[in-house]
Design an enzyme around this catalytic site. Sequence first.
Site, PDB file in Angstrom:
ATOM      1  N   ASP A 326       0.862  -1.172   0.000  1.00  0.00           N
ATOM      2  CA  ASP A 326       0.000   0.000   0.000  1.00  0.00           C
ATOM      3  C   ASP A 326       0.905   1.231   0.000  1.00  0.00           C
ATOM      4  OD1 ASP A 326      -2.448   1.403   0.269  1.00  0.00           O
ATOM      5  OD2 ASP A 326      -2.079   1.668   2.400  1.00  0.00           O
ATOM      6  N   ASP A 612      -2.175  -1.031   5.905  1.00  0.00           N
ATOM      7  CA  ASP A 612      -2.515  -0.612   7.269  1.00  0.00           C
ATOM      8  C   ASP A 612      -3.994  -0.289   7.445  1.00  0.00           C
ATOM      9  OD1 ASP A 612      -2.590   1.661   5.747  1.00  0.00           O
ATOM     10  OD2 ASP A 612      -1.184   2.817   6.967  1.00  0.00           O
ATOM     11  N   ASP A 616      -7.275  -2.688   3.270  1.00  0.00           N
ATOM     12  CA  ASP A 616      -6.209  -3.638   2.934  1.00  0.00           C
ATOM     13  C   ASP A 616      -6.486  -5.051   3.462  1.00  0.00           C
ATOM     14  OD1 ASP A 616      -4.544  -1.697   1.689  1.00  0.00           O
ATOM     15  OD2 ASP A 616      -3.954  -0.977   3.661  1.00  0.00           O
TER      16      ASP A 616
END
Length: 884
Positions: A326, A612, A616
């Site tokens: 990410d 996080d 996700d």
Amino acid sequence: MWFLKSKEEVLKEIIVDPAQGLSEDEAKARLGKYGENRLQGKKKKTIFQMFVAQLQEWLIYILFAAVIITLFMGEYIDATIIILVIITNAVLGVIQEVKAGKAIEALQKMSFPKALIRRSGEVKEVNSHEVVPGDILILDAGRIIAADIRLIESANLQIEESALTGESVPADKDALLLLSDPKTPLGDRANMAFMSTLVTSGRGVGVVIETGMNTEVGKIANLINTEEKAKTPLEIRLDHLGKTLGKFAIGICVIIFIIALLQGRDLAEMFILSVSLAVAAIPEGLAAIVAVVLSIGVTSMSKKKAIIKKLPAVETLGSVNIICSDKTGTLTQNKMTVTTYFNLEGEIAVERNNKNSATDDVMLLAKAMILSSDATFENGHGTGDPTEIALLLLGDDLGIDRKELNANNKRAGEYSFDSDRKLMSTLTEENGKYTVYTKGAIGNLIEISTHVLEKGEVVPITETYKKQYKIATDKMSNNALRTLGVAYKPASTVIEASEMEKDLIFAGLVGMIDPPRPEVKASIQLAKGAGITSVMITGDHKNTAFAIASELGMAETIDQAITGKEMDDFSDKEFIEKVEGYRVFARVSPEHKVKIVHALKSNGNIVSMTGDGVNDAPSLHAADIGVAMGITGTDVAKGASDMILMDDNFSTIVSAIEQGRNIYNNIKKSVIFLLTCNLGEVITMFVTLLLGLQAPLIATQLLWINLITDSFPAIALGMDPGNPDVMKEKPRDAKESFFAGGAGLHVILGGVLIAILTILAFWFGYYEHGYSPFAESVPESTVEYARTMAFMVLVMCQLFYALAVRNSSKSIFQIGVFSNKYLIGAILLGVLLQLIVIEIPVMQKAFHLQMLDFEGWIIAISLGLVPLLFNEIFKIFIRTRLKN
């Protein structure tokens, strides 16, 4: 798709009057129809179910078979030892697994204490789980949104959606916006607001359109629920090894049965011999030893800021060849930062946390930005819009004393930001003089400016100046920077808000971005050298994502970037074919992230996914290794992951992969050592029985070797220091067997040599007492002595052979004889245990052994060193071949 409909259509379809809201009776009826506004999770496994699941492996099935056989033979102590091995293995697995699988629990715990709703014409607070479709939700700053809503009113409404979309900056919302594209990404649905997101500023009213599992967060929960976690490469490999050993053991028993029949042996004796061979073929301690080695690896990694939740995940790390990360908060700092500013003196880069020199024009630009902001930043902590916090930090970087500036400039009026003007203005009073400061969208600001500031002088704005500012703005935008302009004008007295944004003097503009973490670039290069590809997956815009990826060395051209919308144009088959050509996936939904992970895995990749946010969690769960951030990570992300980084540092992932590779190598050493020892035992038993001799070892002695003597060196091999060159190697093929790279040959040669030496020792035991092993009548004491010789030589060979297994090509002197102190300790302990077995009368009797004479000890130790010496000579040839 509610975001495609006008607010009137939505209200009509959901049957509610926004002025009145639902009646209590209607709300009760809908609660019965749609259920409570809660997230449903998978039924949680009990500790007992987890324990039983740990027993469902082939190696464990074989151990259960060994328990039954030993009980049948009356060897109750051995049966107890094997049961303890089974329990130890299962308990170690359960301890790790208890900490896992909490993703849905974390989602359920995301607290929305109260929701502000309008029912029967009255505004009231209710528990969020009582909210139903059709309820009118009232939004104000600081409130967590209790359900998915279609906005029907909005005023300067901004909502923090980073956990759901991955965007660093709060999203502007507009109830009047009409969207036409059904593929509009979640982050661009500006007429909607979603469960679990936070109102940061402004106010709004919305009608609830989805609750519970039908919300966007609910869909994520459902993705986690339905995603089955695949077995790790190690679990698959051990399972395959267990099946192979099981078939091998059965095959050996059948062959011996046939041979014994042909030799006319006693059936009862034949059964005992078959069982002995089966015991020799199976490394009873393997399952527990692998679990112990993994546990040691987990403990070691936790000291280096990587927490592993499931034991086999440690080894999977060593196979990872793609890291999907990410962007926000993982590759970047999740802090908007001004990196450059422009005025008519030119464009200047800003160095963070350094004293930057600045002209009076630049100081005025920064002053204007600070005084037209509502954010605060003190002692490392900020409140308010991240963009405005970045402007305050710009002032710090230019050496402005903000406390003094705010003390000397009293706000006398303001014109709040709204999404139509895209501007915010303040009127301040300093030493009796009034000044208007306005910041906002550059295009809008230039249109209401009549003058510009150039080198301390105010001059009329011209097309040339406008063009200069446009070129500077475009350049920053092309570098994925968010741009913000600022202007000012003196005022003679307090003026109305409507008069503030007229005849302004344009002072300049700034460019800002959420910058990369400073340590990440080097880690990406280190990973690249180890054959690991780093890929960015984000909900942010394509240009912004590519700019960060390019700066970090992840992507070279914009062609390597793709959006979620563009992904949807491919069929599943086409996407699987093309997926490895992309390095940046932008504007993606949680479903897209899972699709990317699955496509990469379909091409045979072992995928690690880092993240996080709540968004996700499904992809963390789908990946071979899900990695959550320990500091900024949501509980949901941590729950869905296999590993948690306690320092949120991308570099820790690369370090963990290095450790994972070394841990796998150590497990492989343990497995190869145990299988070599077992093969030596099998060949010893098989050859002697084939020749019609007495069994050189009985089942009790074989179990002692397999469960006690071999176990300590095997565990010590699992604690071998890591190979410093391991990150110069390409990732290991996940399908690679334990016997790849010449390991199978090592097992065969080592096993054959140990067997020859053991049979030789068995023969010497007879010879020393003046008998031949082929003699018809031999005293039982002589047979016991010969077995003691075989027993001791076999153990000595195995203990010293452990030193040779440490490296397939380097000499023990190159890697250091004492560099693994645990192994030296294990060998000494093994020798001590052997002394106890043959010295203490009770143990002697239990294992049918005798005390060796001096000559016997010399032979046992001398023959025991032969496999180690042979291996060292063999390695010389290997090193010579590698050099050539």
